[in-house]
Scaffold this motif. Structure first.
Motif, PDB file in Angstrom:
ATOM      1  N   ALA A  63      24.688  77.638  15.897  1.00 25.31           N
ATOM      2  CA  ALA A  63      24.240  77.030  14.639  1.00 25.31           C
ATOM      3  C   ALA A  63      25.207  77.462  13.548  1.00 25.31           C
ATOM      4  CB  ALA A  63      22.822  77.478  14.295  1.00 25.31           C
ATOM      5  N   SER A  64      25.402  76.581  12.580  1.00 26.66           N
ATOM      6  CA  SER A  64      26.264  76.924  11.456  1.00 26.66           C
ATOM      7  C   SER A  64      25.896  76.068  10.264  1.00 26.66           C
ATOM      8  CB  SER A  64      27.737  76.719  11.806  1.00 26.66           C
ATOM      9  OG  SER A  64      28.054  75.353  11.812  1.00 26.66           O
ATOM     10  N   THR A  65      26.435  76.427   9.118  1.00 22.98           N
ATOM     11  CA  THR A  65      26.171  75.653   7.909  1.00 22.98           C
ATOM     12  C   THR A  65      26.949  74.352   7.897  1.00 22.98           C
ATOM     13  OG1 THR A  65      27.858  76.968   6.775  1.00 22.98           O
ATOM     14  CG2 THR A  65      25.560  77.630   6.472  1.00 22.98           C
ATOM     15  N   LYS A  66      27.795  74.127   8.872  1.00 19.14           N
ATOM     16  CA  LYS A  66      28.508  72.857   8.977  1.00 19.14           C
ATOM     17  C   LYS A  66      27.624  71.749   9.549  1.00 19.14           C
ATOM     18  CE  LYS A  66      33.349  74.042   9.235  1.00 19.14           C
ATOM     19  NZ  LYS A  66      34.579  73.852   9.992  1.00 19.14           N
ATOM     20  N   GLU A  67      26.520  72.126  10.173  1.00 22.88           N
ATOM     21  CA  GLU A  67      25.621  71.139  10.762  1.00 22.88           C
ATOM     22  C   GLU A  67      24.935  70.321   9.687  1.00 22.88           C
ATOM     23  OE1 GLU A  67      22.875  73.120  13.315  1.00 22.88           O
ATOM     24  OE2 GLU A  67      24.461  73.990  14.542  1.00 22.88           O
ATOM     25  N   LYS A  68      24.782  69.045   9.955  1.00 24.98           N
ATOM     26  CA  LYS A  68      24.123  68.169   8.989  1.00 24.98           C
ATOM     27  C   LYS A  68      22.645  68.537   8.886  1.00 24.98           C
ATOM     28  CE  LYS A  68      27.144  64.264   9.363  1.00 24.98           C
ATOM     29  NZ  LYS A  68      27.379  63.344   8.326  1.00 24.98           N
ATOM     30  N   GLY A  69      22.137  68.540   7.670  1.00 26.59           N
ATOM     31  CA  GLY A  69      20.724  68.796   7.442  1.00 26.59           C
ATOM     32  C   GLY A  69      20.347  70.256   7.299  1.00 26.59           C
ATOM     33  N   LEU A  70      21.257  71.162   7.590  1.00 26.44           N
ATOM     34  CA  LEU A  70      20.933  72.585   7.491  1.00 26.44           C
ATOM     35  C   LEU A  70      20.937  73.048   6.041  1.00 26.44           C
ATOM     36  CD1 LEU A  70      20.135  74.695   9.546  1.00 26.44           C
ATOM     37  CD2 LEU A  70      22.464  75.509   9.539  1.00 26.44           C
ATOM     38  N   ILE A  71      21.907  72.581   5.277  1.00 26.88           N
ATOM     39  CA  ILE A  71      21.921  72.833   3.841  1.00 26.88           C
ATOM     40  C   ILE A  71      22.097  71.500   3.133  1.00 26.88           C
ATOM     41  CG2 ILE A  71      22.801  75.196   3.985  1.00 26.88           C
ATOM     42  CD1 ILE A  71      25.559  74.073   3.233  1.00 26.88           C
ATOM     43  N   LYS A  72      21.664  71.423   1.896  1.00 28.65           N
ATOM     44  CA  LYS A  72      21.773  70.184   1.134  1.00 28.65           C
ATOM     45  C   LYS A  72      23.201  69.991   0.630  1.00 28.65           C
ATOM     46  CE  LYS A  72      17.010  70.524  -0.377  1.00 28.65           C
ATOM     47  NZ  LYS A  72      16.112  70.788  -1.496  1.00 28.65           N
ATOM     48  N   LYS A 124      17.201  80.917  11.104  1.00 26.66           N
ATOM     49  CA  LYS A 124      16.027  80.186  11.587  1.00 26.66           C
ATOM     50  C   LYS A 124      16.431  79.136  12.623  1.00 26.66           C
ATOM     51  CE  LYS A 124      12.119  77.474   9.976  1.00 26.66           C
ATOM     52  NZ  LYS A 124      11.510  76.773   8.846  1.00 26.66           N
ATOM     53  N   ALA A 125      17.528  78.428  12.363  1.00 26.37           N
ATOM     54  CA  ALA A 125      17.990  77.382  13.278  1.00 26.37           C
ATOM     55  C   ALA A 125      18.412  77.958  14.626  1.00 26.37           C
ATOM     56  CB  ALA A 125      19.144  76.614  12.646  1.00 26.37           C
ATOM     57  N   ILE A 126      19.128  79.071  14.621  1.00 25.82           N
ATOM     58  CA  ILE A 126      19.589  79.663  15.887  1.00 25.82           C
ATOM     59  C   ILE A 126      18.410  80.172  16.708  1.00 25.82           C
ATOM     60  CG2 ILE A 126      20.102  82.020  15.088  1.00 25.82           C
ATOM     61  CD1 ILE A 126      22.435  80.167  17.370  1.00 25.82           C
ATOM     62  N   ALA A 127      17.389  80.718  16.041  1.00 24.17           N
ATOM     63  CA  ALA A 127      16.211  81.207  16.756  1.00 24.17           C
ATOM     64  C   ALA A 127      15.444  80.042  17.395  1.00 24.17           C
ATOM     65  CB  ALA A 127      15.311  81.983  15.810  1.00 24.17           C
ATOM     66  N   GLU A 128      15.312  78.942  16.681  1.00 23.93           N
ATOM     67  CA  GLU A 128      14.611  77.780  17.226  1.00 23.93           C
ATOM     68  C   GLU A 128      15.364  77.202  18.423  1.00 23.93           C
ATOM     69  OE1 GLU A 128      14.237  75.230  13.820  1.00 23.93           O
ATOM     70  OE2 GLU A 128      12.592  76.412  12.977  1.00 23.93           O
ATOM     71  N   LYS A 129      16.686  77.105  18.325  1.00 20.71           N
ATOM     72  CA  LYS A 129      17.482  76.589  19.435  1.00 20.71           C
ATOM     73  C   LYS A 129      17.412  77.519  20.643  1.00 20.71           C
ATOM     74  CE  LYS A 129      20.832  73.945  16.738  1.00 20.71           C
ATOM     75  NZ  LYS A 129      22.259  73.762  16.446  1.00 20.71           N
ATOM     76  N   ALA A 130      17.404  78.827  20.383  1.00 20.26           N
ATOM     77  CA  ALA A 130      17.331  79.799  21.467  1.00 20.26           C
ATOM     78  C   ALA A 130      16.007  79.687  22.207  1.00 20.26           C
ATOM     79  CB  ALA A 130      17.522  81.213  20.926  1.00 20.26           C
ATOM     80  N   GLN A 131      14.924  79.521  21.473  1.00 24.19           N
ATOM     81  CA  GLN A 131      13.620  79.396  22.112  1.00 24.19           C
ATOM     82  C   GLN A 131      13.542  78.132  22.959  1.00 24.19           C
ATOM     83  OE1 GLN A 131      10.949  79.840  18.783  1.00 24.19           O
ATOM     84  NE2 GLN A 131      10.778  82.044  19.108  1.00 24.19           N
ATOM     85  N   LYS A 132      14.149  77.045  22.487  1.00 24.27           N
ATOM     86  CA  LYS A 132      14.183  75.811  23.282  1.00 24.27           C
ATOM     87  C   LYS A 132      14.986  76.004  24.564  1.00 24.27           C
ATOM     88  CE  LYS A 132      13.604  72.568  19.476  1.00 24.27           C
ATOM     89  NZ  LYS A 132      14.255  71.547  18.641  1.00 24.27           N
ATOM     90  N   ALA A 133      16.003  76.856  24.507  1.00 25.86           N
ATOM     91  CA  ALA A 133      16.840  77.136  25.674  1.00 25.86           C
ATOM     92  C   ALA A 133      16.245  78.222  26.560  1.00 25.86           C
ATOM     93  CB  ALA A 133      18.239  77.541  25.230  1.00 25.86           C
ATOM     94  N   GLY A 134      15.103  78.793  26.170  1.00 20.59           N
ATOM     95  CA  GLY A 134      14.441  79.809  26.974  1.00 20.59           C
ATOM     96  C   GLY A 134      14.954  81.215  26.758  1.00 20.59           C
ATOM     97  N   ILE A 135      15.607  81.456  25.649  1.00 17.42           N
ATOM     98  CA  ILE A 135      16.142  82.789  25.334  1.00 17.42           C
ATOM     99  C   ILE A 135      15.191  83.453  24.337  1.00 17.42           C
ATOM    100  CG2 ILE A 135      18.093  84.065  24.381  1.00 17.42           C
ATOM    101  CD1 ILE A 135      19.780  81.508  25.039  1.00 17.42           C
ATOM    102  N   GLU A 136      14.695  84.633  24.695  1.00 15.70           N
ATOM    103  CA  GLU A 136      13.774  85.347  23.812  1.00 15.70           C
ATOM    104  C   GLU A 136      14.371  86.626  23.240  1.00 15.70           C
ATOM    105  OE1 GLU A 136      10.117  86.063  25.813  1.00 15.70           O
ATOM    106  OE2 GLU A 136       9.755  83.943  26.213  1.00 15.70           O
ATOM    107  N   THR A 137      15.162  87.332  24.041  1.00 15.82           N
ATOM    108  CA  THR A 137      15.715  88.619  23.638  1.00 15.82           C
ATOM    109  C   THR A 137      17.246  88.571  23.687  1.00 15.82           C
ATOM    110  OG1 THR A 137      13.791  89.701  24.596  1.00 15.82           O
ATOM    111  CG2 THR A 137      15.666  91.099  24.070  1.00 15.82           C
ATOM    112  N   VAL A 138      17.875  89.073  22.624  1.00 16.72           N
ATOM    113  CA  VAL A 138      19.342  89.110  22.551  1.00 16.72           C
ATOM    114  C   VAL A 138      19.785  90.441  21.960  1.00 16.72           C
ATOM    115  CG1 VAL A 138      19.622  86.623  22.283  1.00 16.72           C
ATOM    116  CG2 VAL A 138      19.383  88.034  20.263  1.00 16.72           C
TER     117      VAL A 138
END
Length: 118
Positions: free
Chosen positions: A52-61, A77-91
């Motif tokens: 995730a990065s601030t270059k992604e559309k919709g992340l910042i105005k 917040k975005a990286i945590a949501e993507k990680a949970q979708k990928a099944g990653i809980e602990t890093v």
């Protein structure tokens, strides 16, 4: 290379070696003057699982800064949501030699609040 940057990279290398010994996914943070980037690497450190990065559309105005505490919280917040979708809980947390304050701290705390454990 500037002395300040080379010291930071030396610290980052030590952290990355330790994380690879633990063989667990790692959340790596990188920041520039314009953007903040976060990636979760596999246990061997060779494959990017999510990013995730601030270059992604919709992340910042449009017109907002891509490198401030508010932007760092959005990336966390975005990286945590993507990680949970990928099944990653602990890093493991790889702050890339940056001090744990300001934007790096905001990103880490936002990721923790969104459910990522480290």
């Amino acid at each position: 290379m500037h002395q300040k940057n080379s010291k930071r990279l030396k610290k980052a290398t030590k952290t990355r070696i330790k994380l690879r010994q633990l063989a667990m996914p790692s959340l790596s943070v990188h920041k520039t003057n314009q953007h903040i980037y976060a990636q979760i690497f596999s246990g061997d450190g060779e494959t990017t699982l999510v990013s995730a990065s601030t270059k992604e559309k919709g992340l910042i105005k449009d017109g907002e800064s891509g490198c401030n505490i508010k932007a760092a919280q959005a990336v966390g917040k975005a990286i945590a949501e993507k990680a949970q979708k990928a099944g990653i809980e602990t890093v493991g947390f790889d702050r890339s030699g940056y001090q744990y304050h300001g934007k790096v701290k905001a990103l880490a705390e936002a990721a923790r609040e969104a459910g990522l454990k480290f």
